[in-house]
Design an enzyme around this catalytic site. Sequence first.
Site, short mmCIF file in Angstrom:
data_model
loop_
_atom_site.label_atom_id
_atom_site.label_comp_id
_atom_site.label_asym_id
_atom_site.label_seq_id
_atom_site.Cartn_x
_atom_site.Cartn_y
_atom_site.Cartn_z
N HIS A 82 45.56 77.32 14.06
CA HIS A 82 45.64 75.99 13.44
C HIS A 82 45.19 74.93 14.43
O HIS A 82 45.63 74.91 15.58
CB HIS A 82 47.09 75.72 13.01
N ASP A 161 56.85 69.00 2.51
CA ASP A 161 55.81 68.37 3.33
C ASP A 161 54.83 67.58 2.48
O ASP A 161 54.34 66.54 2.89
CB ASP A 161 55.07 69.41 4.16
N ARG A 168 54.87 59.38 4.68
CA ARG A 168 54.63 58.98 6.08
C ARG A 168 53.31 58.24 6.23
O ARG A 168 53.20 57.28 6.99
CB ARG A 168 54.62 60.24 6.98
N SER A 183 56.29 69.36 10.38
CA SER A 183 55.33 69.43 9.27
C SER A 183 54.36 70.60 9.48
O SER A 183 54.17 71.44 8.60
CB SER A 183 54.58 68.09 9.19
N1 URA Z 1 49.03 67.62 10.37
C1 URA Z 1 50.09 68.00 9.60
O1 URA Z 1 50.04 69.00 8.89
N2 URA Z 1 51.20 67.26 9.66
C2 URA Z 1 51.31 66.16 10.42
O2 URA Z 1 52.35 65.54 10.42
C3 URA Z 1 50.20 65.77 11.20
C4 URA Z 1 49.06 66.54 11.15
#
Ligand code: URA
Length: 446
Positions: A82, A161, A168, A183
């Site tokens: 990731h 999320d 957010r 997250s």
């Molecule tokens: N990528 C995500 O998946 N979450 C975040 O909070 C920031 C970047």
Amino acid sequence: MDILEIIESKKNKRALSKEQINYWIEEYCKGNIKDYQSSALLMAIRLNGMEKREIFNLTEAMMNSGDIIDLSPIDGVKCDKHSTGGVGDKTSLALCPMVAALGIKVAKMSGRGLGFTGGTLDKLESIPGFSILLSPEKFVQSVNSIGMSIIGQSDNLVLADKKLYALRDVTGTVDSIPLIASSIMSKKLAAGCNCILLDVKYGSGAFMRTKADAEELAKVMVEIGCHFKRDVRAEITSMNQPLGLAVGNILEVQEAVNTLLGKGPKDFTELCLSSGATMLLQAKLYDDREKARKDLLETITSGKAYEIFLKFVENQGGDIRYIKDFSLFPKAEYKHEIKADRSGYLTAFDTMGVGLLSMHLGAGRETKEDVIDYDAGIILNKKLGDQVSKGDVLMTLYTDRCNVEDKVSSAKNLVTISDEMILEPKVVEEVISYDDKEKKFIIEEE
Ligand code: URA
């Protein structure tokens, strides 16, 4: 339990209990806690932080808010990778077939691009016919037979999320290490892999502007992984310039394919070799980094990784004639060369600016609803440390839009040319892991 009490606790810098965190996440997902209440709590977390224990509990509550993917029908070690998001980051396209050629099973769920960062799914969908939607059975069967598959994240993965990230985004609470870490890690843990490599980027084209912030975020995520018994390692990489030379969907697919054919840019090839070696160590298929790097290089020279990429594309409906002959891809209508107005050395990029320019040219989305022009984007001719002569082409812009003249004319401001020479920057600066027995971080300098 009462949400007001929870907000008051965090406002007054008190740690939240597991029960309080579970209550917040569960009731927010059910719609019983309002967006304005969650916004207040998010801001209190942004301002007052969270202890480790709270971050672990938040990650777990979020992970359990949707589907948990069971990858047990896939044989072997399942690894995921990731990136925290960058400009020109097409790493998965080249790295996944390289590590799959050496026995790692890549069962990857990716996302789309938004704003200045691109997304793996959009890049893949720029190959005519390619589908990011596979049934769970076909996904498992593809990974077992080819060694890799990349699909879209299921709609039900980490529901909390989806709601919290949208909130957010509009409440100034994205830039919080506990919130970013929970997250990202809730999604990675729910996606079911044994080993996870995180590429935590810093610099002018990343969420984290400084190396110190990137290291802090990386350490929190690595510790979350360890808490949940996964092998999570994080590499710290610079986004002070775009990765490779290509930015934009078709352009990046072509660059990734060229890399698999041994004709990739130096920095991008290096990132694939370094990340791949870390994944092979994590999977315990190798215990020697140098040997792993050597064999990864061999997956390119032997054509094995390229063959896996072709099988992967074909298996997901993509037309491999385009991969074998780039001239079939559509071409952008307009081309603009950006030339240097002085001589010297390229010493800085406004990388986020390059990402935003690419978005304005049509290669990315400003809002989720925007439609992408797959042939739009940028090819860089110069990178950090390169010598530049007045009149040299710094970058070429490709677009189907005729109303972007102001963006084109300001593009030369995205690079700084100075008299002083600088060294070519390192690609991977360090790799961070956690020794659970010794309870300490291990930092390998590259
Ligand atoms: N990528 C995500 O998946 N979450 C975040 O909070 C920031 C970047």
